[in-house]
Design a protein around this motif. Structure first.
Motif, PDB file in Angstrom:
ATOM      1  N   THR A   2       0.838  -1.197   0.000  1.00  0.00           N
ATOM      2  CA  THR A   2       0.000   0.000   0.000  1.00  0.00           C
ATOM      3  C   THR A   2       0.872   1.247   0.000  1.00  0.00           C
ATOM      4  OG1 THR A   2      -1.686  -1.192   1.234  1.00  0.00           O
ATOM      5  CG2 THR A   2      -1.819   1.215   1.229  1.00  0.00           C
ATOM      6  N   GLU A   8       4.243  -0.060   9.473  1.00  0.00           N
ATOM      7  CA  GLU A   8       3.002  -0.808   9.674  1.00  0.00           C
ATOM      8  C   GLU A   8       2.256  -0.351  10.923  1.00  0.00           C
ATOM      9  OE1 GLU A   8       0.120  -2.966   8.286  1.00  0.00           O
ATOM     10  OE2 GLU A   8       2.050  -2.847   7.235  1.00  0.00           O
ATOM     11  N   ARG A  11      -0.090   2.747  10.446  1.00  0.00           N
ATOM     12  CA  ARG A  11      -1.201   2.735   9.498  1.00  0.00           C
ATOM     13  C   ARG A  11      -2.543   2.912  10.215  1.00  0.00           C
ATOM     14  NH1 ARG A  11       0.134   1.683   4.487  1.00  0.00           N
ATOM     15  NH2 ARG A  11       2.095   0.603   4.044  1.00  0.00           N
TER      16      ARG A  11
END
Length: 367
Positions: A2, A8, A11
């Motif tokens: 993405t 991570e 997000r």
């Protein structure tokens, strides 16, 4: 993958920030613990002239050690401790937020832990997250004090590298007693730091000491402050700390080059020259705070004892509905802290009257 390739654990997260609503829609803004009294024309003129002088040298980098500013800050801090504070013990950055982040960059990180006790300042876990520091959160008592026995047990079990202790605490306004700082400094030992965040300390009630008095006793103690609150300098963005010189030296390793601009240094020095004036409304705000506490309690609401320039009050079955109803009446407070509670910053006498009128109307409607 993405796009963008964000870490991570970041997000889906939203950036930190209190609601900012237009003044023409919500004229009474009591949600960010600002000093409602701005600098005088004389002070503003001195700041402007100082910045003007600094501007003539903007082709050169600023003093990366900000020695003149640290000297002035040390003199100011020395008023709160019989031991005095030296320039070697002082460090400054762009708001106490950057001071805290630098501390976590230097003393936190992967494989290390930061610890605090909830409810507390909501940025602390974000400092930990941003520096890849593990985050552990203990709990405060129902009156928002610390159970020292349980606090020591948690520290001894987790062995944190950094313990964050705001005093007065945000959002509750609760101040720490010296024995709490001493006990936790001993529990942490020289394998970690105890950071006492005194962002609101100038508003403390008589008899409440500053942790600065304990600096000579505990090498692992750091006391942080800001010019955003009592100093009426929220727009200045200047925070600072006092600690053992070895801690200040360690922070130099992680600070960005020339992190404090010449303009910021000049403006902060000018503000410090006007300290008596800028702090001149502190007693008035203390009095308004204490009257607000009494008024809220007279109406059957729970109120946390406060040594800050804000008051945590409740409890409400639907605090968001109360918050929104206040906004609809032109008053903005903060929906923060334990479920059911709201926090109001102390404003001018007129602003506090508007708050009381609005809250009275809201409570009456919901009966």
């Amino acid at each position: 993958m993405t796009f963008p390739p964000l870490r991570e654990e970041l997000r889906g997260l939203q950036p930190y920030g209190a609601p900012q609503l237009p003044l023409d829609q919500v004229p009474v803004q009591l949600n960010t613990n600002e000093n409602p009294y701005g600098p005088s024309e004389e002070c503003a003129d001195d700041i402007a002239a100082s910045v003007r002088r600094a501007a003539t040298g903007l082709n050169r980098y600023p003093d990366r050690e900000h020695v003149e500013l640290r000297t002035a800050l040390a003199a100011y801090l020395s008023r709160d401790t019989p031991h005095g504070v030296s320039v070697e013990q002082v460090w400054a950055a762009n708001g106490s937020n950057e001071v805290m982040l630098q501390l976590l960059q230097a003393f936190g990180g992967p494989g290390r832990t930061a610890l605090s006790f909830a409810p507390t300042y909501s940025m602390y876990p974000e400092y930990a997250r941003d520096t890849s520091t593990a985050w552990v959160q203990g709990r405060r008592e129902d009156d928002f004090s610390l159970d020292l026995g349980l606090a020591r047990e948690l520290v001894e079990a987790e062995r944190p590298s950094v313990v964050l202790l705001p005093s007065p605490n945000n959002p509750t306004g609760t101040a720490l007693q010296p024995e709490a700082v001493t006990a936790l400094c001993a529990a942490v030992g020289e394998s970690g730091l105890v950071v006492v965040d005194e962002a609101y300390i100038e508003f403390r009630r008589a008899g409440t000491p500053s942790a600065l008095e304990l600096l000579p006793t505990h090498r692992n103690l750091v006391v942080t402050r800001t010019m955003s609150k009592a100093f009426a300098g929220a727009g200045l963005r200047l925070g600072y700390l006092a600690a053992d010189p070895a801690i200040c030296d360690a922070i130099r390793v992680v600070r960005l080059p020339y992190h404090l601009s010449s303009v910021t240094q000049a403006a902060a020095l000018a503000a410090l020259r006007h300290a008596p004036e800028l702090l001149g409304k502190v007693d008035e705000l203390r009095g308004e705070r204490d009257r607000t506490v009494g008024w809220l309690r007279e109406r059957g609401l729970q109120v946390a004892d406060s040594d800050a320039n804000f008051v945590l009050f409740g409890t409400f079955d639907d605090r968001h509905a109360v918050w929104q109803a206040l906004v609809d009446r032109g008053v903005l407070v903060r929906e923060v802290g334990p479920e059911g509670w709201l926090r109001v910053s102390i404003g001018t006498a007129g602003e506090m009257m508007s708050f009381k009128d609005a809250l009275s109307a809201v409570v009456e409607e919901k009966r």
